[in-house]
Structures are given as structure tokens and as C-alpha cells.
Design a protein around this motif. Structure first.
Motif, PDB file in Angstrom:
ATOM      1  N   THR A 150      -2.860  -9.445  13.032  1.00 10.13           N
ATOM      2  CA  THR A 150      -4.215  -9.087  12.611  1.00 10.13           C
ATOM      3  C   THR A 150      -5.246  -9.163  13.728  1.00 10.13           C
ATOM      4  O   THR A 150      -6.263  -8.488  13.653  1.00 10.13           O
ATOM      5  CB  THR A 150      -4.664 -10.010  11.472  1.00 10.13           C
ATOM      6  N   GLY A 151      -5.010  -9.995  14.744  1.00 10.42           N
ATOM      7  CA  GLY A 151      -6.005 -10.187  15.790  1.00 10.42           C
ATOM      8  C   GLY A 151      -7.168 -11.053  15.365  1.00 10.42           C
ATOM      9  O   GLY A 151      -8.169 -11.132  16.095  1.00 10.42           O
ATOM     10  N   ARG A 152      -7.077 -11.728  14.223  1.00 11.33           N
ATOM     11  CA  ARG A 152      -8.158 -12.570  13.713  1.00 11.33           C
ATOM     12  C   ARG A 152      -7.616 -13.957  13.413  1.00 11.33           C
ATOM     13  O   ARG A 152      -6.655 -14.114  12.657  1.00 11.33           O
ATOM     14  CB  ARG A 152      -8.773 -11.964  12.449  1.00 11.33           C
ATOM     15  N   ARG A 153      -8.253 -14.940  13.997  1.00  8.55           N
ATOM     16  CA  ARG A 153      -7.768 -16.312  13.873  1.00  8.55           C
ATOM     17  C   ARG A 153      -7.976 -16.856  12.465  1.00  8.55           C
ATOM     18  O   ARG A 153      -7.083 -17.467  11.875  1.00  8.55           O
ATOM     19  CB  ARG A 153      -8.469 -17.190  14.901  1.00  8.55           C
ATOM     20  N   GLU A 154      -9.192 -16.661  11.918  1.00  6.95           N
ATOM     21  CA  GLU A 154      -9.474 -17.179  10.587  1.00  6.95           C
ATOM     22  C   GLU A 154      -8.598 -16.508   9.535  1.00  6.95           C
ATOM     23  O   GLU A 154      -8.096 -17.151   8.620  1.00  6.95           O
ATOM     24  CB  GLU A 154     -10.954 -16.973  10.249  1.00  6.95           C
ATOM     25  N   LEU A 155      -8.409 -15.209   9.664  1.00  2.00           N
ATOM     26  CA  LEU A 155      -7.565 -14.506   8.705  1.00  2.00           C
ATOM     27  C   LEU A 155      -6.117 -14.954   8.821  1.00  2.00           C
ATOM     28  O   LEU A 155      -5.398 -15.027   7.814  1.00  2.00           O
ATOM     29  CB  LEU A 155      -7.667 -13.000   8.934  1.00  2.00           C
ATOM     30  N   ALA A 156      -5.666 -15.269  10.027  1.00  2.00           N
ATOM     31  CA  ALA A 156      -4.296 -15.753  10.201  1.00  2.00           C
ATOM     32  C   ALA A 156      -4.099 -17.089   9.491  1.00  2.00           C
ATOM     33  O   ALA A 156      -3.117 -17.289   8.762  1.00  2.00           O
ATOM     34  CB  ALA A 156      -3.984 -15.889  11.687  1.00  2.00           C
ATOM     35  N   ARG A 157      -5.041 -18.014   9.686  1.00  2.00           N
ATOM     36  CA  ARG A 157      -4.926 -19.307   8.997  1.00  2.00           C
ATOM     37  C   ARG A 157      -5.018 -19.140   7.482  1.00  2.00           C
ATOM     38  O   ARG A 157      -4.259 -19.759   6.723  1.00  2.00           O
ATOM     39  CB  ARG A 157      -6.026 -20.247   9.499  1.00  2.00           C
ATOM     40  N   TYR A 189       2.518 -12.062   5.613  1.00  2.25           N
ATOM     41  CA  TYR A 189       2.317 -10.736   6.218  1.00  2.25           C
ATOM     42  C   TYR A 189       1.652  -9.780   5.233  1.00  2.25           C
ATOM     43  O   TYR A 189       0.754  -9.010   5.605  1.00  2.25           O
ATOM     44  CB  TYR A 189       3.657 -10.162   6.668  1.00  2.25           C
ATOM     45  N   GLU A 190       2.093  -9.799   3.976  1.00  2.00           N
ATOM     46  CA  GLU A 190       1.510  -8.905   2.979  1.00  2.00           C
ATOM     47  C   GLU A 190       0.027  -9.210   2.781  1.00  2.00           C
ATOM     48  O   GLU A 190      -0.797  -8.296   2.682  1.00  2.00           O
ATOM     49  CB  GLU A 190       2.253  -9.053   1.645  1.00  2.00           C
ATOM     50  N   TYR A 191      -0.328 -10.484   2.719  1.00  2.00           N
ATOM     51  CA  TYR A 191      -1.738 -10.847   2.536  1.00  2.00           C
ATOM     52  C   TYR A 191      -2.553 -10.489   3.770  1.00  2.00           C
ATOM     53  O   TYR A 191      -3.683 -10.004   3.657  1.00  2.00           O
ATOM     54  CB  TYR A 191      -1.848 -12.342   2.242  1.00  2.00           C
ATOM     55  N   ALA A 192      -2.000 -10.717   4.951  1.00  2.00           N
ATOM     56  CA  ALA A 192      -2.752 -10.444   6.177  1.00  2.00           C
ATOM     57  C   ALA A 192      -3.007  -8.955   6.368  1.00  2.00           C
ATOM     58  O   ALA A 192      -4.050  -8.563   6.911  1.00  2.00           O
ATOM     59  CB  ALA A 192      -2.004 -11.008   7.380  1.00  2.00           C
ATOM     60  N   LEU A 193      -2.077  -8.098   5.951  1.00  2.00           N
ATOM     61  CA  LEU A 193      -2.211  -6.654   6.147  1.00  2.00           C
ATOM     62  C   LEU A 193      -2.853  -5.954   4.953  1.00  2.00           C
ATOM     63  O   LEU A 193      -2.865  -4.717   4.915  1.00  2.00           O
ATOM     64  CB  LEU A 193      -0.832  -6.032   6.408  1.00  2.00           C
ATOM     65  N   SER A 194      -3.403  -6.707   4.006  1.00  2.00           N
ATOM     66  CA  SER A 194      -4.044  -6.088   2.851  1.00  2.00           C
ATOM     67  C   SER A 194      -5.262  -5.282   3.290  1.00  2.00           C
ATOM     68  O   SER A 194      -6.107  -5.771   4.053  1.00  2.00           O
ATOM     69  CB  SER A 194      -4.463  -7.157   1.846  1.00  2.00           C
ATOM     70  N   PRO A 195      -5.401  -4.030   2.833  1.00  2.00           N
ATOM     71  CA  PRO A 195      -6.559  -3.229   3.251  1.00  2.00           C
ATOM     72  C   PRO A 195      -7.873  -3.696   2.649  1.00  2.00           C
ATOM     73  O   PRO A 195      -8.943  -3.261   3.098  1.00  2.00           O
ATOM     74  CB  PRO A 195      -6.198  -1.820   2.753  1.00  2.00           C
ATOM     75  N   TRP A 196      -7.838  -4.592   1.666  1.00  2.00           N
ATOM     76  CA  TRP A 196      -9.082  -5.044   1.046  1.00  2.00           C
ATOM     77  C   TRP A 196      -9.879  -5.970   1.946  1.00  2.00           C
ATOM     78  O   TRP A 196     -11.069  -6.213   1.680  1.00  2.00           O
ATOM     79  CB  TRP A 196      -8.773  -5.747  -0.276  1.00  2.00           C
ATOM     80  N   PRO A 227       0.096  -0.388  10.656  1.00  2.00           N
ATOM     81  CA  PRO A 227       0.488  -1.725  10.171  1.00  2.00           C
ATOM     82  C   PRO A 227       1.999  -1.908  10.013  1.00  2.00           C
ATOM     83  O   PRO A 227       2.538  -2.940  10.409  1.00  2.00           O
ATOM     84  CB  PRO A 227      -0.238  -1.826   8.820  1.00  2.00           C
ATOM     85  N   MET A 228       2.708  -0.913   9.471  1.00  2.00           N
ATOM     86  CA  MET A 228       4.145  -1.077   9.271  1.00  2.00           C
ATOM     87  C   MET A 228       4.893  -1.050  10.600  1.00  2.00           C
ATOM     88  O   MET A 228       5.894  -1.754  10.770  1.00  2.00           O
ATOM     89  CB  MET A 228       4.679   0.021   8.347  1.00  2.00           C
TER      90      MET A 228
END
Length: 388
Positions: A150-157, A189-196, A227-228
Motif C-alpha cells: 500500500t505504501g502507507r504505514r498507518e494503513l499497513a498497521r 491483503y484483502e483489507y489493505a487493497l480495498s478500493p473504499w 493491485p493484483m
């Protein structure tokens, strides 16, 4: 007493090639051998080797067909998959994601092969202890992988914590899964790549990029992949899964996963030619993930968050159900219990003859009128008609 000569064991790289030539996954070999998938992985990486009867059964499983037939089957594969597999060389286990076989497990297998009494099994862990052990083992590597995704630290955690919260909520299912780490990884992975996530306010503000210029360039190229493609490249060249496992986790066929892998490598090599070799790409991804100081919450906090979230949703569902029942009861109380036809609007009627006006009285009417008038002069007595 003579001992039978042990069959020759192929090299670690050849073991993996023979297994993939038979279209077998590590889990399939583990089922046939009666060992765990991590044991088969350690055999193919060369960290351990099978002994005794397991060695003979493993060699027989790998070399059951004629080598010439195996080579012919390998050449008959699709060009995309063969090219992807040819590029993969022996590499190190990434990010400590692989689960190494402990010395205790290896000694237990050696004792079982030598027909000695096996060691007593370790005491069973309670569900919180097992969850905490899985969390401590997977979280450091999984947070770094999700950051690359994702390139985002907060989103990764947040993705990793949400995945483990869901795992604790479904712990009876996750605890008996053949690969709990893979279950949690796929959920994260599914949550991190969610388009929402793009609709969230904080997603509109980019985070600080890595300090090193080379790391910034690699992360920028990696995040520009679809993403895939990004997920497939990370699983194969980052985590170290083989093509069938990568295809299964991304819910795609093996040729489709090979196509995504090749296109992703071509896109990275076009922007960064020095990363054309898979080993160098794997090393740079590992270095890029390791440079970020990413910390996750304590396992106890994750378990409490999962339980609190479950309680909140349960109370919300109960409140909504009570509100729905109350609204239904009020409707049944106030609704009419019989059919009332609507009143039709008035309509103009034509063809009715007009009402005739009163005309002059006849002689008989005048005589009756006079008689009645004379009778009412003497008093208010009620008139009784008489026959004439």
C-alpha cells in the motif's frame, strides 16, 4: 546384518522441480508423507533432509516417473509458466515469513523413524496463548509486506490488526486451518487493497516517502502496478510461495498467476533495469521493507478490540431488531382491520325533468283550504281527517 543402501536424494532445487513437474503443492506432498507443510518446505530449501523410511518414501514420490517423461512434461507446460519458473532460483526465506522447522520437530521425526519411543507431546496451548504466539510470529513480517503493498504505514498497521481481530473472532475456524499464517495474510491483503480506502479523508494526504532515493524509486514503481500484479509479485518474489500457492491465494489459475508475475517483473525491469534479476528484486524488496520502523499493537489489545467490536455490533443488531419489532407492532395497532371503499366524487346527471312550480289552486283545493282554515281558528286541537 547388512543394511540396504539408501536411495540417492536429489538436490534441494531438484526436489522442488520434481514436485512442480508432477503438479503437486507442498501441502499435497505433506499429506502423502504424513508431515507438515513446513517440513516439506525445509526439505526443499536444504535446511533439513528426510531420514529413514521417510527418505525412501520421499525419493520414491519424487522419482516415481521416468526422468525422460518428467522432462517431456516440463517442456509441454505453457510457455508462460515455464518461463516464470525458470527465472526463479534458490533464494533465502523472506522477511522471516517462512516457518522454520525447529530442532525439536526434527529430533521427533528422527526418533519416530528409528522406532524408538516418541517424546511426549508438548502441553496444549489455550486459545489466547495460541493466538498470541501466531500474532508474535506473523505480525513483524506481515506489517512490512502490507506496507509494500500500500505504501502507507498507518494503513499497513490497521490492515494487520483488523485481520487478526477477524482471526480472533473466528478462532475456532482459524485454529484448525492448515495454514493460519496464510489465512491472516490473505485477510490483511484483502483489507489493505480495498478500493473504499480512497474515500477516507486521511487517504487524500500522502505519507512521507522513504529517505533513500533508490527505495523511493522502487516503491514508486511497485505502487504503480495494478493491485493484483502487485500482490502476485509480492507473494512469489517476496514471501516465497510457489506458483500454485500464489494462484490459490490470489484466487486465480496457475497460468494467470504466471502471466501476472511476468508482466509485473517486466514493468519493474523497464523502470529499474538493475532489478531484472529475481534475486536482486527479492533482496531490494526485503531491504525496503526492513528500513521502515513499523510497530503493531500488543496481541492483548487486538483481542480486546475484536471482542469490543463484536459486542458493539451485537448490541447494534439487537437495538435494530427491537426498533423493527416496535415499528411493526405500532403499524398493526393503528392499521384498519377492514376494507373501506373510497367515496366516489360527484358527477353531473343529465336528462332529469325539472321540478314543476306550484300553480293556481282548483275549486276543490280552495274549498278544502277554507274548511281547514276555519277549523283551526277555535283552538290548537289536532285535526283528524274525516271521510266525506
Amino acid at each position: 546384518m547388512t543394511q540396504s543402501h539408501a536411495p540417492p536424494l536429489p538436490s534441494p532445487k531438484e526436489r522442488r522441480r520434481l514436485r512442480e513437474a508432477k503438479s503437486l503443492s507442498q501441502a499435497d506432498v505433506a499429506d502423502k508423507m504424513g508431515v507438515t507443510r513446513e517440513t516439506v518446505r525445509s526439505w526443499e530449501t536444504g535446511r533439513t533432509t528426510p531420514r529413514g523410511s521417510k527418505r525412501e518414501a520421499y525419493v520414491e514420490l519424487l522419482t516415481a516417473q521416468d526422468p525422460a517423461t518428467t522432462s517431456a512434461e516440463t517442456e509441454d507446460r505453457t510457455g508462460v509458466e515455464a518461463e516464470a519458473e525458470a527465472e526463479v532460483t534458490a533464494r533465502q526465506e523472506p522477511y522471516t515469513e517462512a516457518e522454520p522447522e525447529s530442532n525439536v520437530e526434527a529430533e521427533a521425526e528422527a526418533e519416530a523413524d528409528s522406532d524408538e519411543e516418541p517424546a511426549p507431546p508438548p502441553p496444549a496451548l489455550t486459545p489466547p496463548q495460541a493466538f498470541d504466539a501466531l500474532y508474535a510470529f506473523c505480525t513483524p513480517a506481515l506489517v512490512r509486506q502490507t506496507y509494500l503493498l500500500t505504501g502507507r504505514r498507518e494503513l499497513a498497521r490497521e490492515s494487520v490488526e483488523r485481520a487478526f481481530q477477524l482471526a480472533w473472532h473466528r478462532w475456532p475456524e482459524v485454529a484448525v486451518d492448515r495454514d493460519p499464517a496464510g489465512w491472516v495474510r490473505a485477510t490483511a491483503y484483502e483489507y489493505a487493497l480495498s478500493p473504499w480506502h480512497r474515500l477516507r479523508p486521511r487517504h487524500r494526504h500522502p505519507e512521507a516517502p522513504p529517505a533513500d532515493a533508490a527505495d523511493r524509486a522502487l516503491l514508486d514503481v511497485f505502487l504503480k502496478l495494478p493491485p493484483m500484479y502487485r500482490r502476485t509479485l509480492l507473494l512469489y518474489d517476496g514471501v516465497g510461495l510457489d506458483l500454485p500457492e500464489t494462484a490459490a491465494e490470489t484466487e486465480a489459475s496457475t497460468p494467470a498467476a504466471a502471466n501476472r508475475l511476468l508482466h509485473a517483473r517486466e514493468a519493474v525491469a523497464e523502470r529499474l533495469p538493475e532489478l531484472a534479476a529475481p534475486d536482486e528484486l527479492h533482496r531490494r524488496l526485503t531491504v525496503l521493507a526492513a528500513t521502515e520502523r513499523l510497530r503493531a499493537a500488543k496481541p492483548r489489545s487486538v483481542r480486546y478490540g475484536s471482542e469490543h467490536r463484536a459486542r458493539t455490533w451485537t448490541r447494534a443488531a439487537i437495538a435494530f431488531t427491537v426498533l423493527l419489532i416496535g415499528a411493526t407492532s405500532l403499524t398493526l395497532r393503528t392499521a384498519p382491520d377492514h376494507y373501506e371503499p373510497p367515496m366516489a366524487p360527484g358527477a353531473t346527471i343529465r336528462g332529469v325533468p325539472p321540478r314543476a312550480a306550484s300553480g293556481p289552486l282548483s275549486d276543490e283545493q280552495l274549498e278544502l283550504h277554507a274548511f281547514l282554515k276555519s277549523q283551526t281558528v277555535s283552538g290548537p286541537e289536532r285535526l283528524v281527517p274525516e271521510a266525506r
